[in-house]
Write an enzyme that holds these catalytic residues in place. Structure first.
Site, short mmCIF file in Angstrom:
data_model
loop_
_atom_site.label_atom_id
_atom_site.label_comp_id
_atom_site.label_asym_id
_atom_site.label_seq_id
_atom_site.Cartn_x
_atom_site.Cartn_y
_atom_site.Cartn_z
N SER A 105 62.04 58.04 46.91
CA SER A 105 60.94 57.62 47.78
C SER A 105 60.24 58.78 48.48
O SER A 105 59.39 58.55 49.34
CB SER A 105 61.45 56.61 48.80
OG SER A 105 62.51 57.17 49.56
N GLU A 106 60.57 59.99 48.11
CA GLU A 106 59.96 61.15 48.77
C GLU A 106 58.43 61.09 48.71
O GLU A 106 57.76 61.45 49.68
CB GLU A 106 60.45 62.46 48.11
CG GLU A 106 61.88 62.82 48.44
CD GLU A 106 62.93 62.14 47.57
OE1 GLU A 106 64.12 62.40 47.76
OE2 GLU A 106 62.55 61.31 46.70
N VAL A 107 57.88 60.62 47.59
CA VAL A 107 56.43 60.54 47.44
C VAL A 107 55.82 59.58 48.46
O VAL A 107 54.68 59.76 48.88
CB VAL A 107 56.04 60.16 45.99
CG1 VAL A 107 56.38 58.71 45.67
CG2 VAL A 107 54.57 60.45 45.73
N GLY A 110 56.44 61.29 52.24
CA GLY A 110 55.80 62.58 52.48
C GLY A 110 56.73 63.76 52.60
O GLY A 110 56.44 64.71 53.32
N VAL A 111 57.85 63.70 51.87
CA VAL A 111 58.81 64.80 51.91
C VAL A 111 59.06 65.27 50.47
O VAL A 111 59.77 64.60 49.73
CB VAL A 111 60.14 64.37 52.56
CG1 VAL A 111 61.13 65.53 52.57
CG2 VAL A 111 59.91 63.84 53.96
#
Length: 193
Positions: A105-107, A110-111
Site C-alpha cells: 500500500s505504499e503507493v 505516499g511512502v
C-alpha cells in the site's frame, strides 16, 4: 523502531543459539500478520531518526531475505506495506485463506520503498506481478496471492501456523552451510540494505 530492534535481536538469537536443524517461522497476532510501519509513530520522530529508521528497516529486510536458515511467513491476517515486505523477505509464505489481504500500500500512503526493499519484493515476484502489486496497491486475497505467486500455500485460520511449521520442519534438515551459501548467492543482488 522498537519492533525492528526486537526482530533484529530475535534473528541474532536464532543465529547464535541454533546449531542443529533449524528454521524460522514468523507470524502475527489476531487479524494482523503485520500492518506495516506505524506512520503516526514514525511521524513523531526527528528527521534524523526517520532516516535512521528507514535505513534500519531496509537493512533488516535484506538480512531476513538472506537469513542463513529457512524462513517461512505464517500470514495469519493482514500483511500491508512493510508487513508485506517482511513476508516477502521470507523464503516461503503460507497465508490464511478465509480472512486478510496482502498488499503493498505504499503507493496509496505516499511512502516509497527504499531500493534494497524494492529489490527484495522484485526478486520474489515476476515483473508483471511486481508492477501490478507495487503500482496499484491491490489488496490480494489468499486465492489471488496464490495465483499471482505472492504466497506459496493457503490454509484455514486454525491451520495456517501448522502448515507453516510443517514447511519449516521439512526445510530445517537441509545442510545449513550449503543452504546459507545458496541463499547468499541467490539474493546477492539485493544491495546492502
Amino acid at each position: 523502531p522498537a519492533f525492528l530492534a526486537r526482530l533484529d535481536a530475535l534473528l541474532d538469537a536464532v543465529e547464535a543459539e541454533s546449531t542443529g536443524p533449524c528454521a524460522l517461522v514468523l507470524t502475527g497476532e489476531g487479524k494482523f500478520f503485520n500492518n506495516g510501519i506505524g506512520l503516526a509513530a514514525v511521524g513523531q520522530l526527528e528527521e534524523k531518526d526517520v532516516l535512521a529508521f528507514g535505513a534500519e528497516f531496509q537493512r533488516l529486510g535484506v538480512r531476513l531475505a538472506r537469513f542463513p536458515v529457512p524462513t517461512v511467513a505464517a500470514i495469519n491476517g493482514h500483511a500491508f506495506a512493510g508487513g508485506a515486505v517482511i513476508a516477502m523477505a521470507c523464503d516461503f509464505r503460507v497465508m490464511r485463506k478465509d480472512r486478510g489481504w496482502i498488499c503493498f500500500s505504499e503507493v496509496d500512503v505516499g511512502v516509497p520503498l527504499p531500493p534494497a526493499l524494492m529489490n527484495v519484493v522484485r526478486s520474489k515476484l515476476t515483473p508483471n506481478v511486481a508492477r501490478d502489486a507495487l503500482l496499484t496497491g491491490h489488496r490480494y486475497t489468499a486465492d489471488e496471492a496464490i495465483e499471482a505467486g505472492l504466497v506459496d500455500r493457503r490454509a484455514s485460520e486454525k491451520k495456517v501456523l501448522k502448515k507453516a511449521l510443517e514447511r519449516a520442519a521439512a526445510l530445517a534438515t537441509k545442510e545449513r552451510e550449503v543452504f546459507r551459501k545458496i541463499k547468499q548467492e541467490l539474493w546477492s543482488g539485493l544491495g546492502d540494505g
